[in-house]
Design an enzyme around this catalytic site. Structure first.
Site, PDB file in Angstrom:
ATOM      1  N   GLU A 137       7.820   0.076  12.390  1.00  0.00           N
ATOM      2  CA  GLU A 137       8.928   1.041  12.491  1.00  0.00           C
ATOM      3  C   GLU A 137       8.275   2.399  12.638  1.00  0.00           C
ATOM      4  OE1 GLU A 137      10.926   3.927  11.780  1.00  0.00           O
ATOM      5  OE2 GLU A 137      11.460   3.236   9.764  1.00  0.00           O
TER       6      GLU A 137
ATOM      7  N   GLY B 225       5.507   4.413  10.083  1.00  0.00           N
ATOM      8  CA  GLY B 225       4.738   5.639  10.234  1.00  0.00           C
ATOM      9  C   GLY B 225       4.764   6.118  11.670  1.00  0.00           C
ATOM     10  N   SER B 226       3.763   6.868  12.043  1.00  0.00           N
ATOM     11  CA  SER B 226       3.723   7.461  13.373  1.00  0.00           C
ATOM     12  C   SER B 226       3.423   6.411  14.426  1.00  0.00           C
ATOM     13  CB  SER B 226       2.660   8.565  13.430  1.00  0.00           C
ATOM     14  OG  SER B 226       1.360   7.999  13.362  1.00  0.00           O
ATOM     15  N   THR B 227       3.792   6.715  15.661  1.00  0.00           N
ATOM     16  CA  THR B 227       3.512   5.805  16.764  1.00  0.00           C
ATOM     17  C   THR B 227       2.010   5.619  16.954  1.00  0.00           C
ATOM     18  OG1 THR B 227       5.577   6.340  17.886  1.00  0.00           O
ATOM     19  CG2 THR B 227       3.794   5.472  19.249  1.00  0.00           C
TER      20      THR B 227
ATOM     21  N   CYS C 251      12.835   9.429   9.660  1.00  0.00           N
ATOM     22  CA  CYS C 251      12.614   8.873  10.995  1.00  0.00           C
ATOM     23  C   CYS C 251      13.920   8.697  11.751  1.00  0.00           C
ATOM     24  CB  CYS C 251      11.885   7.539  10.895  1.00  0.00           C
ATOM     25  SG  CYS C 251      12.764   6.292   9.915  1.00  0.00           S
TER      26      CYS C 251
ATOM     27  N   GLY D 184       0.793   3.316  14.432  1.00  0.00           N
ATOM     28  CA  GLY D 184       1.309   1.983  14.721  1.00  0.00           C
ATOM     29  C   GLY D 184       0.490   1.266  15.780  1.00  0.00           C
TER      30      GLY D 184
ATOM     31  N   GLU E 268       8.523  14.506  18.214  1.00  0.00           N
ATOM     32  CA  GLU E 268       9.221  14.422  16.934  1.00  0.00           C
ATOM     33  C   GLU E 268       8.645  15.466  15.987  1.00  0.00           C
ATOM     34  OE1 GLU E 268      10.382  11.066  13.587  1.00  0.00           O
ATOM     35  OE2 GLU E 268       8.498  10.874  14.694  1.00  0.00           O
TER      36      GLU E 268
ATOM     37  N   LYS F 267       0.854  -1.192   0.000  1.00  0.00           N
ATOM     38  CA  LYS F 267       0.000   0.000   0.000  1.00  0.00           C
ATOM     39  C   LYS F 267       0.888   1.239   0.000  1.00  0.00           C
ATOM     40  CE  LYS F 267      -3.453   2.708   2.456  1.00  0.00           C
ATOM     41  NZ  LYS F 267      -2.663   3.954   2.226  1.00  0.00           N
TER      42      LYS F 267
ATOM     43  N   GLN G 176       2.061  18.666   7.900  1.00  0.00           N
ATOM     44  CA  GLN G 176       3.341  18.562   8.578  1.00  0.00           C
ATOM     45  C   GLN G 176       4.026  19.919   8.665  1.00  0.00           C
ATOM     46  OE1 GLN G 176       4.110  15.696  10.063  1.00  0.00           O
ATOM     47  NE2 GLN G 176       5.728  16.847  11.081  1.00  0.00           N
TER      48      GLN G 176
END
Length: 515
Positions: free
Chosen positions: A281, A259-261, A316, A264, A417, A208, A363
């Site tokens: 990750e 991607g982002s926590t 990252c 995730g 972050e 994807k 962002q």
């Protein structure tokens, strides 16, 4: 100022529709979504397919059917097929580089590196095929427990236990269908940290792409997938509800997500419904520790600048904050300011551009908010470099590189972050409490130690609880792709790359016989 060399004919050539790829063929969709140039958001680069839920389901089924044969091939044979397929990537290389720049925002040199990294990582994965054929033989064993001590200190007798005389063989097996979900910042290179390893290990894959930056990735995968057996590699793009089967279909045996926590955590919850394995990750708030004996010559300062501002700070594994010993603070700030002052912010295809826009408005706004909060608290936010005239007129998502000087340690610019071109620089006096504090934080992806003493570097690095710690360098330019990569704590689960990354796409199978 160099002008962006783009004719009307060239622009039309770049604008395109790139369809799905399922079961060995390109698949058109009814709906398409425009992909915008982050350097000029009023311009459409091309159109990405919007899959239906049924098309997503069909991709998973196609991958599952292909897996029944793909898994039976020897690992070396799968590696050979992958290597042969890589030759197809020579087609349209220049066009895909330009396409990646236009949809992502990065400079051309980074886009060229990214396409090169994809091929390099595929070659590395293919070279590890021989790691998969090992079988452990466990011979019959008779266990003889030794007598233990009672609480009174007196020796007691334990009846000897004779283990049944079993003989076992332990081998690794492919998992099945793997879904890989990649982010927008380095989509093609990041995909190659998992895709070739999954394929060589005997799995089939559905990819994807990221919604804001899918086109060059899809074109690359069309070329590669067409050279592999039908269904081994599939590509499905679309909104979350449409592609939900890529996560929740019970035939999917592993999800790889970068991607982002927060995202995730959602993936992990979704995977739990079918006990699907995950490699995540996730976010990293990667610290650089500049010790009092660090070498801060021009070369070292340039490495720090690159480590912090590569891809407009959207990496990252990039340096997100610098902790520098107070005795070297002024020197470091002055040196980095001088280098960043030479930066030219503009379109990634302009010859003199050294930093492009952020990939999306959201962002950009996050970075602006964090910098404004720091200013409001009394911090100096030093914006550096120049912005091209074209960039100023374009309405693109540009920011100049910024240093946020000595913010409080609890400010969001330090604790979160930022994923953009704003770098907090904090002074410290004692490295020991600093390490203790960093090891208790949410993030644990990467870190770096900057010192002229190799022994000291090793000692400090050994104490930092992050997945990777670099010495006197950081970020993708310092990544050893032979080594496993992943995070501690909220920065992720599992590892990619290297032998460990390959074996993460297998599960152990034990066959036990009577002795």
């Amino acid at each position: 100022m160099a002008q962006l060399a783009t004719s009307t004919e060239k622009q039309k050539k770049v604008e395109q529709r790139v369809g799905l790829f399922v079961a060995g063929r390109a698949v058109e969709t009814k709906d398409w979504t425009p992909v915008l140039d982050p350097a000029a958001p009023t311009k459409t680069v091309g159109y990405a397919p919007v899959a239906t839920r049924e098309q997503a389901e069909s991709a998973v089924v196609a991958a599952h059917e292909a897996w029944k044969t793909w898994r039976t091939l020897a690992p070396e044979e799968r590696a050979s097929l992958l290597r042969d397929a890589l030759d197809a990537l020579d087609e349209g290389y220049g066009d895909r580089v330009e396409l990646l720049v236009r949809e992502n925002g990065k400079v051309r040199a980074e886009a060229e590196v990214e396409l090169g990294v994809f091929r390099w990582r595929c070659e590395l994965a293919a070279g590890l095929a021989t790691e998969l054929g090992h079988v452990r033989e466990l011979s019959p064993l008779h266990a003889r427990p030794q007598p233990g001590l009672a609480k009174t200190g007196e020796r007691v007798k334990v009846k000897r236990y004779e283990a049944p005389p079993f003989r076992s063989r332990v081998s690794s097996m492919p998992l099945g269908v793997v879904t890989i979900i990649v982010p927008y910042n380095w989509p093609i290179a990041i995909l190659a940290a998992s895709l070739p390893y999954a394929l060589v290990a005997g799995n089939t894959v559905v990819v994807k792409p990221p919604p804001t930056c899918p086109l060059a990735l899809i074109r690359t995968l069309h070329l590669l997938a067409a050279e592999l057996p039908p269904g081994v590699l599939n590509v499905v793009a679309g909104p979350n509800d449409a592609v939900e089967p890529l996560v929740k279909n019970r035939l999917v045996r592993k999800i790889v997500f970068t991607g982002s926590t927060q995202a995730g955590i959602f993936m992990m919850k979704a995977a739990a419904e079918n006990m699907t394995r995950v490699t995540l990750e996730l976010g990293g708030n990667d610290p650089a520790l500049v010790l009092d004996d660090a070498t801060l010559d021009d070369a070292a300062l340039q490495r720090l600048v690159t480590a912090s501002f590569l891809t407009t700070g959207q990496v990252c594994m990039g340096v997100k904050r610098i902790y520098v010993h107070r005795s070297r603070y002024d020197e470091l700030v002055a040196g980095m300011s001088a280098l960043l002052g030479k930066y030219v912010v503009g379109h990634g295809l302009a010859a003199d551009t050294t930093m492009g826009p952020l990939n999306n408005a959201r962002q950009r706004d996050i970075v602006v908010t964090l910098c404004n909060e720091a200013r409001a608290s009394g911090c100096e936010v030093r914006e550096l470099g120049t912005m091209s005239d074209e960039a100023q007129r374009s309405g693109g998502w540009f920011l100049r590189p910024a240093l946020v000087l000595n913010p409080a340690l609890d400010q969001r610019i330090v604790t979160e972050e930022q994923f953009g071109p704003a770098l907090p620089i904090c002074a410290f006096d004692d490295v020991d409490p600093l390490i203790d504090r960093l090891n208790e934080e949410w993030a644990g992806l990467c870190s770096s130690v900057w010192t002229s003493d190799p022994v000291r570097a090793a000692a400090v690095a050994a104490r930092l609880r992050t997945g990777t710690t670099w010495v006197n360098n950081a970020n993708a330019v310092a990544q050893d792709d032979r080594a496993p990569f992943g995070g501690f704590r909220m920065s992720g689960i599992g590892r990619e790359l290297g032998v460990d990354g390959l074996l993460d796409f297998t599960e152990l199978h034990t066959v036990t016989y009577p002795g």
